[in-house]
Design an enzyme around this catalytic site. Structure first.
Site: not given
Ligand code: NAP
Length: 524
Positions: A184, A242, A245, A265, A302, A393
């Site tokens: 995707k 995110s 998500g 992740e 990240c 975050e």
């Protein structure tokens, strides 16, 4: 190559009829052609049917054929030339040199997995020969190997348009494991994705593999992404993005009649502990290194160091002063998307207006529409420990320094932080006892522990762990970077008393694959 704005399903290029996707150049705010007509359930159905049909053949390709396929993808990506990096720059606002470096990393990663496939250790062959005369019970012949799980859904990341996107680490490790992949594509860089997707299509054709080994879908995550994860043929999911998500996909995967693993992740603030002796001896140099790591890629990593912990006093004050000066002098950099920029500003705003947070410095304001203005903030450990919101975050070049009363309070902060991808110690010899005291806690919190370095810059190698307890990832038992990532997409099968003619080649007598095997408990 002229971009066509099409979904790539097997060897075809087709248009969807759902909501349109169009990239925006984040540096100018202008839309980029072509328009991608997003796909929906019908395209998911088509891609998954082809992937399922390809699985039986693809998972039994020889080690050599599969390795050559991965190498062919790398060569085809390189053959695209500058068009790929130019389109990547236009769609992400990242500098050309970064895109070039990322292309090298992507192709290096594919070649690393080719070497892993050839070595065959991932098969983890174990043979326990029959012991017909064993007393009191005979033992039958038992042989184990690993096979690919089945078709895998991969969600490309916005912040690595090559190395964690269409042909990135998730795709490379799933293909290495023998799993067909349905990607995707991230809606922020569809052109870059199409170029890479077509390179993979060419590699599939050149290697005479079944077309369903690879498909690339575009469309809204909430529709096509959800439909993909819900499709019964999909057997695992790789995702970078995110927390909302990732957790939404985990929920969908768990709610299926057959739940499947999601390797997501998601969110990490990568605490950096400044131990007292190191802070006293070289606080200025550490502060300079910290600002460099904080600003790298506009902080859109990240592994960005979003939390710094030290003992309150003159040495930490000096660190904050130097880091603050560095942040003030930091030039603004374009962020990946208007959405990422908006989320960054919301996060920075929440810190800046928090009653218990001190504003230390902001970077230079930028001219463009999505410029990231770095930020440095300070809070006390007591306030941090009492307010979960301070652990959120802030994706971008923002960091919060925590002032602790003493080393014991540093330990309490370590105990209370959420799961992380990385935790860093800045330490000198005199800090060894403190570090030893912290280490057991840090091991429970993070996938990678570093001394005297910076978490940004993740080496792609055999020993790397890019993972960690929730919310850093959805499954702390594995990694999404490095050769061990292949194990996410494998499962063991044991063959009991099967005749030689029915056994997979890797398990037959005489070791036709020439791989390392554990025979009767001994490594051969
Ligand atoms: P995202 O919003 O999580 O999107 C990533 C991918 O997942 C996109 O393809 C998106 O589809 C899809 N998606 C999102 N929500 C979904 C849902 N509920 N169901 C199914 N699919 C879904 O991440 P992003 O766009 O890369 O960035 C947004 C924020 O994510 C950033 O501001 C940052 O906070 C965080 N982020 C963190 C990291 C990290 O490594 N820690 C990396 C990147 C981003 P669409 O195409 O519809 O958007």
């Amino acid at each position: 190559m002229t971009l066509e704005g099409k979904l790539l399903i097997g060897q075809q290029a087709i248009s969807g009829n759902q909501a349109d996707i169009q990239a925006v150049n984040p540096a100018t705010g202008k839309t980029l052609d072509p328009v991608y007509h997003g796909g929906g359930k019908a395209e998911v159905e088509q891609a998954c049917e082809l992937a399922e049909a390809a699985y039986a053949t693809y998972r039994e390709t020889s080690l050599e054929d599969r390795a050559v396929f991965l190498e062919t993808i790398a060569s085809e990506i390189e053959a695209i030339g500058e068009e790929l990096t130019e389109r990547g720059v236009a769609e992400t606002g990242l500098p050309e040199a970064r895109l070039q470096g990322e292309r090298g990393r992507t192709c290096g990663q594919l070649r690393l997995f080719a070497s892993v496939v050839r070595a065959g250790e991932w098969l983890d062959v174990r043979i326990d020969p029959a012991l017909p005369d064993r007393e009191p019970m005979p033992r039958v012949d038992l042989r184990q190997r690993h096979i690919g799980l089945g078709p895998v859904a991969v969600f490309g990341a916005s912040n690595f348009p090559l190395a964690f996107s269409v042909a990135g680490g998730d795709t490379a490790s799933a293909l290495a494991a023998g799993c067909p992949v349905v990607v995707k594509g991230h809606s922020a860089h569809p052109g870059t994705s199409e170029l890479v997707g077509r390179a993979i299509q060419r590699a599939v054709a050149k290697c005479n593999l079944p077309e369903g080994v690879f498909s690339l879908l575009f469309g809204s995550g909430k529709e096509i992404g959800q439909a993909l994860v819900a499709d019964p043929r999909i057997q695992a999911v790789g995702f970078t993005g995110s927390r909302s998500g990732g957790t939404a996909l985990m929920a969908t995967a768990q709610a299926r009649p057959q739940p499947i693993p999601v390797y997501a992740e998601m969110s990490s603030i990568n605490p950096v502990f400044l131990l007292p002796e190191a802070l006293k001896a070289r606080g200025k140099a550490i502060a300079e290194g910290f600002v460099g790591s904080l600003n790298m890629g506009a902080g859109q990593f990240c592994t960005n160091p979003g939390l710094v912990i030290g003992v309150k006093g003159a040495d930490l004050d000096a660190f904050i002063d130097t880091a603050g000066e560095g942040v003030k002098g930091s030039a603004a950099q374009t962020m990946l998307t208007p959405g990422v920029h908006g989320a960054y500003n919301d996060g920075i705003g929440a810190l800046a207006n928090h009653p218990n947070v001190r504003n230390v410095a902001r970077g230079q304001a930028g001219e463009g529409p999505n410029a990231c203005q770095s930020g440095l903030f300070v809070a006390s450990a007591t306030d941090f420990l009492g307010d979960e919101a301070l652990q959120a975050e802030v994706f971008g070049a923002s960091s919060l320094v925590i002032e602790c009363a003493n080393v014991d309070e540093m330990q309490r902060v370590a105990s209370q932080v959420e799961g992380q991808l990385t935790i860093t110690l800045h330490m000198d010899d005199g800090d060894l006892a403190t570090a030893k005291q912290l280490l057991p806690t840090l091991e429970r919190k993070a996938g990678r522990i570093l001394a005297n370095g910076w978490p940004t810059g993740v080496e792609v190698c055999h020993a790397m762990v890019h993972g960690g307890p929730y919310p850093a990832t959805s499954d702390s038992r594995t990694t999404s970077v490095g050769s061990a990532a292949i194990f996410r997409f494998l499962r063991p099968v044991c063959y009991q008393a099967l005749p030689e003619g029915l056994l997979p080649e890797a398990l037959r007598d005489g070791n036709p694959y020439g791989v390392s095997r554990l025979v009767d408990g001994k490594r051969e």
